[in-house]
Design an enzyme around this catalytic site. Structure first.
Site, short mmCIF file in Angstrom:
data_model
loop_
_atom_site.label_atom_id
_atom_site.label_comp_id
_atom_site.label_asym_id
_atom_site.label_seq_id
_atom_site.Cartn_x
_atom_site.Cartn_y
_atom_site.Cartn_z
N TYR A 113 19.66 -30.52 68.67
CA TYR A 113 19.13 -29.58 67.68
C TYR A 113 18.10 -28.66 68.35
O TYR A 113 17.28 -29.12 69.16
CB TYR A 113 18.50 -30.40 66.53
CG TYR A 113 17.66 -29.58 65.61
CD1 TYR A 113 18.22 -28.54 64.87
CD2 TYR A 113 16.30 -29.82 65.48
CE1 TYR A 113 17.44 -27.76 64.03
CE2 TYR A 113 15.52 -29.04 64.63
CZ TYR A 113 16.09 -28.01 63.91
OH TYR A 113 15.32 -27.25 63.10
N ASP A 145 19.58 -39.75 67.44
CA ASP A 145 19.34 -38.91 66.26
C ASP A 145 20.59 -39.05 65.39
O ASP A 145 21.66 -38.55 65.72
CB ASP A 145 19.12 -37.45 66.69
CG ASP A 145 18.79 -36.53 65.51
OD1 ASP A 145 19.20 -36.85 64.37
OD2 ASP A 145 18.13 -35.50 65.72
N LYS A 164 17.80 -33.79 55.40
CA LYS A 164 19.23 -33.49 55.26
C LYS A 164 19.89 -34.44 54.26
O LYS A 164 19.50 -34.46 53.11
CB LYS A 164 19.86 -33.53 56.66
CG LYS A 164 19.06 -32.74 57.70
CD LYS A 164 19.12 -31.25 57.45
CE LYS A 164 17.96 -30.43 57.98
NZ LYS A 164 17.37 -30.72 59.25
N ARG A 179 -3.06 -43.23 55.35
CA ARG A 179 -2.46 -42.79 56.62
C ARG A 179 -1.86 -44.01 57.32
O ARG A 179 -0.78 -43.95 57.91
CB ARG A 179 -3.49 -42.09 57.52
CG ARG A 179 -2.96 -41.86 58.94
CD ARG A 179 -3.69 -40.74 59.69
NE ARG A 179 -5.11 -40.74 59.55
CZ ARG A 179 -5.96 -41.62 60.12
NH1 ARG A 179 -5.49 -42.56 60.91
NH2 ARG A 179 -7.25 -41.53 59.92
C1 PLP Z 1 20.05 -33.17 64.08
C2 PLP Z 1 18.68 -32.76 63.65
N1 PLP Z 1 17.61 -33.44 64.11
C3 PLP Z 1 16.35 -33.11 63.76
C4 PLP Z 1 16.10 -32.03 62.92
C5 PLP Z 1 14.67 -31.68 62.58
O1 PLP Z 1 14.35 -32.12 61.29
P1 PLP Z 1 13.29 -31.41 60.31
O2 PLP Z 1 13.80 -30.04 60.02
O3 PLP Z 1 13.27 -32.34 59.13
O4 PLP Z 1 11.99 -31.38 61.03
C6 PLP Z 1 17.16 -31.30 62.42
C7 PLP Z 1 16.93 -30.14 61.53
O5 PLP Z 1 17.77 -29.35 61.26
C8 PLP Z 1 18.50 -31.67 62.79
O6 PLP Z 1 19.56 -30.99 62.35
#
Ligand code: PLP
Length: 377
Positions: free
Chosen positions: A98, A170, A195, A46
């Protein structure tokens, strides 16, 4: 070192102990200690694991940061970064973040006394006006999901620095291959590595990169305390994904540009949103802060029903949540990724019922355009 080389030769390459060229998957939870507290850098997985560490070094390198951290999902990464703050602290965020980020903020983190304000971070005056005495950070998503609005990272980071605030970006949509927020002045970068970084629709993961030893200590403290870590198998998959990220992004960029131009000229399609189009208001800014426009396109087909008809007819665009994979994906944000955002708020933002989002993959673009052409008829 050029970006494609850095993706392959950055971080820790191979395995010192055995000479293995590919970092081995250290499928282990604990490590033998020679005496109490005397160990070879790892005591419990961890806290640290060699495969995860190799990934963390690599992402830190390709994002030009001080240290990287791998989490069990993008949401775990974002939530952990937010947990560096305390009750009474305030964070300013991009208004069309998101949906999952919006949900964790409004339905989970608000329970712990954190305060948030959503503004159009593309408008610096709005950001400045939202900052209060207890503001600690500005959280940007650029380009946004699904409206692809662009924020000037350098300008926001310079403003944040002048006020002693952190800038968090992000960078999921752009990836470290196309955009490096830390090099533009940001303090923390987060990724849904599910992604483009994973890239093959086979792993859920998140990454954080920070620009200083102090922030590294804080993120590691939160990560180790909460336990939101990525396992060794998935860490290995991300190392593998990063090696081909440059090639995949070049292909996605080029395919998306051609598809966006095709859609813009089609009678059955309303507004087309793609930062590489002349019609996109953020195009120039994207050229300044990124080396490509990415693989995401949103377009309006007029209604929920028409979106449904289109989805039913497409062959090569898989109806699925998520994005950034080798295969092209399609979704209807209002009913899928952004369903957790209240309908009134979606209306305010412009996430209309007929808005379709595509994540352009690396198939042959002629097949993708033919597929769209047949389905739009
Ligand atoms: C821009 C963005 N940030 C964060 C996330 C969240 O990521 P996760 O689905 O890996 O938890 C997503 C998911 O679609 C996203 O498109």
């Amino acid at each position: 070192m050029k970006p494609k080389t850095r993706l392959i030769h950055g971080g820790i390459v191979g395995d010192e102990a055995t000479g293995a060229v590919s970092t081995p998957i250290y499928q282990v939870s604990t490590y033998k200690q020679e005496a109490v507290g005397k160990f070879k850098g790892y005591e419990y997985s961890r806290t640290g694991n060699p495969t995860r560490h190799a990934l963390e070094e690599l992402i830190a390198d390709v994002e030009f940061g001080h240290a990287g951290f791998a989490f069990g999902s993008g949401m775990a990464a974002i939530s952990s970064v937010m947990m560096m703050f305390s009750a009474g602290d305030h964070v300013v965020l991009t208004d069309d973040v998101y949906g999952g980020t919006y949900r964790v903020i409004n339905k989970v983190l608000n329970r712990f006394g954190l305060e948030f304000t959503f503004v159009d971070t593309g408008n610096l005056a709005e950001v400045e006006a939202a900052v209060k005495e207890n503001t600690k950070a500005i959280f940007i998503e650029t380009p946004t999901n699904p409206l692809l609005k662009v924020t000037d990272i350098e300008a926001v980071a310079a403003f944040a620095k002048s006020k002693g605030l952190l800038t968090i970006v992000d960078n999921t949509f752009m990836t470290p291959y196309l955009q490096n927020p830390i090099a533009l002045g940001a303090d923390i970068v987060v990724h849904s590595a599910t992604k483009y970084i994973g890239g093959h629709s086979d792993v859920v993961a998140g990454l954080v990169v920070v620009n200083s030893a102090e922030l590294a200590e804080e993120v590691h403290f939160v990560q180790n305390s909460i336990g939101a870590i990525l396992g060794p198998q998935d860490s290995w998959l991300l190392i593998r994904g990063l090696k081909t990220l440059g090639l995949r992004m070049e292909e996605a960029n080029s395919n998306a540009q051609k598809i966006a131009e095709f859609l813009e000229g089609h009678d059955a399609v309303g507004k087309v949103i793609y930062p590489g189009l002349e019609s996109h208001p953020g195009r120039e800014l994207m050229q300044k802060q990124a080396t490509g426009f990415g693989g995401m396109i949103s377009f309006d087909v007029g209604s929920k029903e028409k979106a449904g008809e289109l989805l039913a007819k497409l062959k090569y665009f898989t109806l699925a949540e998520s994005l950034g994979a080798v295969e092209s994906l399609i979704s209807v944000p209002a009913q899928m990724t952004h369903a957790s955002i209240p309908i009134e708020r979606r209306g305010e933002l412009g996430i209309v019922e007929g808005l379709v989002r595509i994540s352009v993959g690396i198939e042959d673009v002629e097949d993708l355009i033919e597929d769209l052409e047949n389905a739009l008829k």
